[in-house]
Design a protein around this motif. Structure first.
Motif, short mmCIF file in Angstrom:
data_model
loop_
_atom_site.label_atom_id
_atom_site.label_comp_id
_atom_site.label_asym_id
_atom_site.label_seq_id
_atom_site.Cartn_x
_atom_site.Cartn_y
_atom_site.Cartn_z
N GLU A 197 0.83 -1.21 0.00
CA GLU A 197 0.00 0.00 0.00
C GLU A 197 0.87 1.26 0.00
N ALA A 198 1.99 1.21 0.72
CA ALA A 198 2.88 2.38 0.78
C ALA A 198 3.64 2.57 -0.54
N ALA A 199 4.06 1.48 -1.18
CA ALA A 199 4.88 1.58 -2.40
C ALA A 199 4.04 1.72 -3.67
N TRP A 200 2.82 1.27 -3.67
CA TRP A 200 2.00 1.22 -4.88
C TRP A 200 1.83 2.58 -5.57
N PRO A 201 1.46 3.66 -4.87
CA PRO A 201 1.27 4.94 -5.57
C PRO A 201 2.52 5.42 -6.30
N ARG A 202 3.68 5.26 -5.70
CA ARG A 202 4.92 5.70 -6.36
C ARG A 202 5.27 4.81 -7.54
N ALA A 203 4.84 3.55 -7.50
CA ALA A 203 5.16 2.62 -8.58
C ALA A 203 4.19 2.74 -9.75
N THR A 204 3.01 3.29 -9.52
CA THR A 204 1.99 3.31 -10.58
C THR A 204 1.62 4.71 -11.07
N THR A 205 2.02 5.74 -10.35
CA THR A 205 1.68 7.11 -10.75
C THR A 205 2.94 7.81 -11.25
N PRO A 206 2.94 8.26 -12.52
CA PRO A 206 4.13 8.94 -13.02
C PRO A 206 4.39 10.24 -12.25
N SER A 207 5.66 10.50 -12.02
CA SER A 207 6.09 11.73 -11.35
C SER A 207 6.74 12.64 -12.38
N PRO A 208 6.64 13.95 -12.18
CA PRO A 208 7.26 14.87 -13.15
C PRO A 208 8.78 14.77 -13.10
N VAL A 209 9.40 14.94 -14.27
CA VAL A 209 10.85 14.97 -14.39
C VAL A 209 11.23 16.41 -14.74
N PHE A 210 12.18 16.98 -13.99
CA PHE A 210 12.56 18.38 -14.17
C PHE A 210 13.94 18.48 -14.81
N ASP A 211 14.15 19.57 -15.58
CA ASP A 211 15.49 19.85 -16.09
C ASP A 211 16.24 20.69 -15.07
N LYS A 212 17.44 21.16 -15.42
CA LYS A 212 18.28 21.91 -14.48
C LYS A 212 17.64 23.23 -14.05
N GLU A 213 16.81 23.78 -14.90
CA GLU A 213 16.16 25.06 -14.57
C GLU A 213 14.87 24.88 -13.79
N GLY A 214 14.46 23.64 -13.55
CA GLY A 214 13.24 23.39 -12.80
C GLY A 214 12.00 23.27 -13.66
N ASN A 215 12.17 23.20 -14.98
CA ASN A 215 11.03 23.03 -15.89
C ASN A 215 10.68 21.56 -16.03
N VAL A 216 9.39 21.27 -16.10
CA VAL A 216 8.93 19.90 -16.28
C VAL A 216 9.20 19.50 -17.73
N ILE A 217 9.95 18.40 -17.88
CA ILE A 217 10.27 17.95 -19.24
C ILE A 217 9.63 16.59 -19.56
N GLY A 218 8.95 16.00 -18.60
CA GLY A 218 8.28 14.73 -18.84
C GLY A 218 7.83 14.10 -17.53
N GLU A 219 7.32 12.89 -17.66
CA GLU A 219 6.87 12.13 -16.49
C GLU A 219 7.42 10.72 -16.58
N GLU A 220 7.80 10.17 -15.41
CA GLU A 220 8.32 8.80 -15.35
C GLU A 220 7.84 8.11 -14.07
N LEU A 221 7.77 6.79 -14.16
CA LEU A 221 7.48 6.01 -12.95
C LEU A 221 8.76 5.90 -12.13
N ASP A 222 8.60 5.76 -10.83
CA ASP A 222 9.73 5.55 -9.94
C ASP A 222 10.11 4.07 -10.04
N MET A 223 11.18 3.79 -10.76
CA MET A 223 11.55 2.40 -11.03
C MET A 223 12.00 1.66 -9.77
N ARG A 224 12.51 2.35 -8.78
CA ARG A 224 12.84 1.70 -7.51
C ARG A 224 11.57 1.23 -6.82
N ALA A 225 10.53 2.04 -6.89
CA ALA A 225 9.25 1.66 -6.30
C ALA A 225 8.64 0.48 -7.07
#
Length: 180
Positions: free
Chosen positions: A79-107
């Motif tokens: 239950e604790a790991a499922w949301p991070r494993a199934t919901t994509p999180s934003p990926v930021f560039d060096k300036e803090g701009n969102v450049i995409g979304e990815e799943l947390d592969m460790r989760a």
């Protein structure tokens, strides 16, 4: 009618002594078994069988409780790991701009390991069946072989003796000339 605590204790003591005698290799028809209060060798045999079956039932109940507790723990972790494993999180560039979304592969890896543990705990994975077959899927041909043949097959046999064939002027044997 239920047995009294005293009667139950007597039965436990008698069964324990019977089990001790049986471990020593004492037969059911031995006078020491009869001295425990059994009317016949068959009565002693049946009583020991009942004791072993009761013990198996107690063990099965303990295993069931253990599995239930472990499944509940796995549920909490999943239950604790499922949301991070199934919901994509934003990926930021060096300036803090969102450049995409990815799943947390460790989760995702954590979830997969938890699921694998649950499958093992509950016996969900069926063992892989393997079958040896001969040529074309037919039956495997078996034959007896000499130890020399077996050694040659596994590469431990003696090396071929050098031939005493005559060499030609280039140092080639007849076998070398045949290959050419």
């Amino acid at each position: 009618m239920a047995w009294s605590k005293l009667k139950l204790d007597e039965v436990v003591v008698r069964r324990t002594k019977l089990l001790e005698l049986r471990r020593q290799g004492v037969r059911y028809d031995d006078p020491r078994v009869e001295a425990l209060g059994y009317s016949s060798p068959n009565a002693a045999r049946r009583d020991l069988t009942r004791a072993l079956e009761a013990h198996r039932a107690e063990e099965a109940a303990e295993v069931h409780v253990y599995r239930q507790q472990e499944n509940e723990r796995l549920d909490a972790l999943l239950e604790a790991a499922w949301p991070r494993a199934t919901t994509p999180s934003p990926v930021f560039d060096k300036e803090g701009n969102v450049i995409g979304e990815e799943l947390d592969m460790r989760a995702v890896d954590t979830v997969l390991r938890l699921m694998d543990r649950r499958a093992k705990l509950n016996g969900l994975d069926m063992p892989a069946k393997a079958e040896l077959t001969g040529a074309g899927g037919g039956p495997l041909q078996m034959s007896q072989a000499t130890s020399a043949e077996l050694e040659a097959l596994i590469g431990l046999g003696p090396t071929p003796a050098p031939s005493h064939e005559a060499d030609d002027e280039d140092g080639n044997t007849q076998a070398d000339r045949d290959r050419e």
